[in-house]
Design a protein around this motif. Structure first.
Motif, PDB file in Angstrom:
ATOM      1  N   SER A   1       0.827  -1.198   0.000  1.00 16.40           N
ATOM      2  CA  SER A   1       0.000   0.000   0.000  1.00 16.40           C
ATOM      3  C   SER A   1       0.866   1.255   0.000  1.00 16.40           C
ATOM      4  CB  SER A   1      -0.927  -0.012   1.217  1.00 16.40           C
ATOM      5  OG  SER A   1      -1.659   1.170   1.270  1.00 16.40           O
ATOM      6  N   SER A   2       1.917   1.231   0.774  1.00 15.98           N
ATOM      7  CA  SER A   2       2.834   2.364   0.844  1.00 15.98           C
ATOM      8  C   SER A   2       3.505   2.611  -0.510  1.00 15.98           C
ATOM      9  CB  SER A   2       3.891   2.110   1.914  1.00 15.98           C
ATOM     10  OG  SER A   2       4.853   3.131   1.910  1.00 15.98           O
ATOM     11  N   VAL A   3       3.944   1.540  -1.153  1.00 13.32           N
ATOM     12  CA  VAL A   3       4.585   1.669  -2.472  1.00 13.32           C
ATOM     13  C   VAL A   3       3.573   2.190  -3.489  1.00 13.32           C
ATOM     14  CG1 VAL A   3       5.622   0.379  -4.387  1.00 13.32           C
ATOM     15  CG2 VAL A   3       6.369  -0.051  -2.040  1.00 13.32           C
ATOM     16  N   GLU A   4       2.364   1.668  -3.442  1.00 13.48           N
ATOM     17  CA  GLU A   4       1.324   2.107  -4.365  1.00 13.48           C
ATOM     18  C   GLU A   4       1.027   3.594  -4.177  1.00 13.48           C
ATOM     19  OE1 GLU A   4      -3.316   1.130  -4.874  1.00 13.48           O
ATOM     20  OE2 GLU A   4      -1.987  -0.621  -4.940  1.00 13.48           O
ATOM     21  N   ASN A   5       0.914   4.040  -2.943  1.00 11.32           N
ATOM     22  CA  ASN A   5       0.671   5.463  -2.676  1.00 11.32           C
ATOM     23  C   ASN A   5       1.808   6.326  -3.184  1.00 11.32           C
ATOM     24  OD1 ASN A   5      -1.806   5.007  -1.474  1.00 11.32           O
ATOM     25  ND2 ASN A   5      -0.950   4.864   0.579  1.00 11.32           N
ATOM     26  N   THR A   6       3.033   5.850  -3.039  1.00  3.92           N
ATOM     27  CA  THR A   6       4.191   6.584  -3.545  1.00  3.92           C
ATOM     28  C   THR A   6       4.142   6.692  -5.063  1.00  3.92           C
ATOM     29  OG1 THR A   6       5.551   5.906  -1.673  1.00  3.92           O
ATOM     30  CG2 THR A   6       6.718   6.619  -3.657  1.00  3.92           C
ATOM     31  N   LEU A   7       3.812   5.573  -5.729  1.00  3.66           N
ATOM     32  CA  LEU A   7       3.761   5.586  -7.184  1.00  3.66           C
ATOM     33  C   LEU A   7       2.680   6.533  -7.718  1.00  3.66           C
ATOM     34  CD1 LEU A   7       4.308   1.850  -8.133  1.00  3.66           C
ATOM     35  CD2 LEU A   7       5.837   3.776  -8.563  1.00  3.66           C
ATOM     36  N   HIS A   8       1.605   6.687  -6.969  1.00  3.07           N
ATOM     37  CA  HIS A   8       0.544   7.573  -7.424  1.00  3.07           C
ATOM     38  C   HIS A   8       0.949   9.051  -7.351  1.00  3.07           C
ATOM     39  CE1 HIS A   8      -2.321   4.092  -6.795  1.00  3.07           C
ATOM     40  NE2 HIS A   8      -2.311   4.351  -8.081  1.00  3.07           N
ATOM     41  N   SER A   9       2.057   9.334  -6.715  1.00  7.07           N
ATOM     42  CA  SER A   9       2.515  10.724  -6.663  1.00  7.07           C
ATOM     43  C   SER A   9       3.697  10.973  -7.606  1.00  7.07           C
ATOM     44  CB  SER A   9       2.910  11.095  -5.229  1.00  7.07           C
ATOM     45  OG  SER A   9       4.025  10.351  -4.819  1.00  7.07           O
ATOM     46  N   VAL A  10       4.023   9.960  -8.420  1.00  2.00           N
ATOM     47  CA  VAL A  10       5.182  10.054  -9.315  1.00  2.00           C
ATOM     48  C   VAL A  10       4.749  10.495 -10.709  1.00  2.00           C
ATOM     49  CG1 VAL A  10       6.941   8.671 -10.512  1.00  2.00           C
ATOM     50  CG2 VAL A  10       6.541   8.342  -8.081  1.00  2.00           C
ATOM     51  N   THR A  11       5.530  11.387 -11.294  1.00  5.36           N
ATOM     52  CA  THR A  11       5.389  11.748 -12.698  1.00  5.36           C
ATOM     53  C   THR A  11       6.743  11.484 -13.346  1.00  5.36           C
ATOM     54  OG1 THR A  11       3.775  13.459 -12.190  1.00  5.36           O
ATOM     55  CG2 THR A  11       4.887  13.614 -14.321  1.00  5.36           C
ATOM     56  N   VAL A  12       6.729  10.729 -14.438  1.00  3.85           N
ATOM     57  CA  VAL A  12       7.974  10.359 -15.122  1.00  3.85           C
ATOM     58  C   VAL A  12       8.224  11.365 -16.240  1.00  3.85           C
ATOM     59  CG1 VAL A  12       9.195   8.537 -16.372  1.00  3.85           C
ATOM     60  CG2 VAL A  12       7.520   7.935 -14.601  1.00  3.85           C
ATOM     61  N   MET A  13       9.419  11.942 -16.228  1.00  2.98           N
ATOM     62  CA  MET A  13       9.789  12.938 -17.229  1.00  2.98           C
ATOM     63  C   MET A  13      10.996  12.425 -18.022  1.00  2.98           C
ATOM     64  SD  MET A  13       7.557  15.201 -16.391  1.00  2.98           S
ATOM     65  CE  MET A  13       7.903  16.805 -17.028  1.00  2.98           C
ATOM     66  N   ASP A  14      11.008  12.693 -19.335  1.00  3.10           N
ATOM     67  CA  ASP A  14      12.174  12.343 -20.143  1.00  3.10           C
ATOM     68  C   ASP A  14      13.191  13.488 -20.063  1.00  3.10           C
ATOM     69  OD1 ASP A  14      11.379  14.334 -21.939  1.00  3.10           O
ATOM     70  OD2 ASP A  14      10.756  12.941 -23.497  1.00  3.10           O
ATOM     71  N   PRO A  15      14.373  13.312 -20.635  1.00  5.48           N
ATOM     72  CA  PRO A  15      15.406  14.359 -20.535  1.00  5.48           C
ATOM     73  C   PRO A  15      14.989  15.721 -21.104  1.00  5.48           C
ATOM     74  CG  PRO A  15      16.396  12.301 -21.252  1.00  5.48           C
ATOM     75  CD  PRO A  15      14.899  12.093 -21.249  1.00  5.48           C
ATOM     76  N   GLU A  16      14.014  15.735 -22.031  1.00  5.90           N
ATOM     77  CA  GLU A  16      13.558  17.004 -22.610  1.00  5.90           C
ATOM     78  C   GLU A  16      12.462  17.659 -21.768  1.00  5.90           C
ATOM     79  OE1 GLU A  16      13.703  14.154 -24.857  1.00  5.90           O
ATOM     80  OE2 GLU A  16      15.754  14.792 -25.222  1.00  5.90           O
ATOM     81  N   GLY A  17      12.036  17.011 -20.726  1.00  2.72           N
ATOM     82  CA  GLY A  17      11.021  17.578 -19.857  1.00  2.72           C
ATOM     83  C   GLY A  17       9.591  17.183 -20.205  1.00  2.72           C
ATOM     84  N   ASN A  18       9.446  16.212 -21.100  1.00  2.32           N
ATOM     85  CA  ASN A  18       8.108  15.743 -21.481  1.00  2.32           C
ATOM     86  C   ASN A  18       7.611  14.705 -20.487  1.00  2.32           C
ATOM     87  OD1 ASN A  18       8.103  17.239 -23.966  1.00  2.32           O
ATOM     88  ND2 ASN A  18       9.545  15.719 -24.758  1.00  2.32           N
ATOM     89  N   ASP A  19       6.326  14.773 -20.210  1.00  2.85           N
ATOM     90  CA  ASP A  19       5.698  13.799 -19.316  1.00  2.85           C
ATOM     91  C   ASP A  19       5.555  12.473 -20.065  1.00  2.85           C
ATOM     92  OD1 ASP A  19       4.151  12.295 -17.622  1.00  2.85           O
ATOM     93  OD2 ASP A  19       2.547  13.768 -17.402  1.00  2.85           O
TER      94      ASP A  19
END
Length: 76
Positions: free
Chosen positions: A43-61
């Motif tokens: 549950s803790s890992v899942e909650n953490t993942l829900h707050s993550v946004t993955v960005m590429d080197p150019e700043g794109n989501d």
């Protein structure tokens, strides 16, 4: 998060199981405590993942669509 007492009990049962056999009641207690620990951890890992946004080197989501969908489902 699991209480310090429960974590201490998990550790005590684990230590005992290495030196002698657990009683049936202790084995059941150990399994229940471990299962609770794993549920809490996941549950803790899942909650953490829900707050993550993955960005590429150019700043794109580039957050995976499946993660975006679960984030949106949580908001509604």
């Amino acid at each position: 998060m699991l209480s310090k007492e429960k974590i201490a009990r998990i550790n005590a049962l684990s230590k005992k199981s290495k030196t002698s056999e657990l009683t049936k009641a202790e084995a059941i207690e150990q399994k229940e405590l471990r299962d609770e620990y794993i549920r809490t951890f996941r549950s803790s890992v899942e909650n953490t993942l829900h707050s993550v946004t993955v960005m590429d080197p150019e700043g794109n989501d580039v957050t995976p669509d499946k993660l975006k969908e679960t984030k949106n489902n949580l908001k509604h």
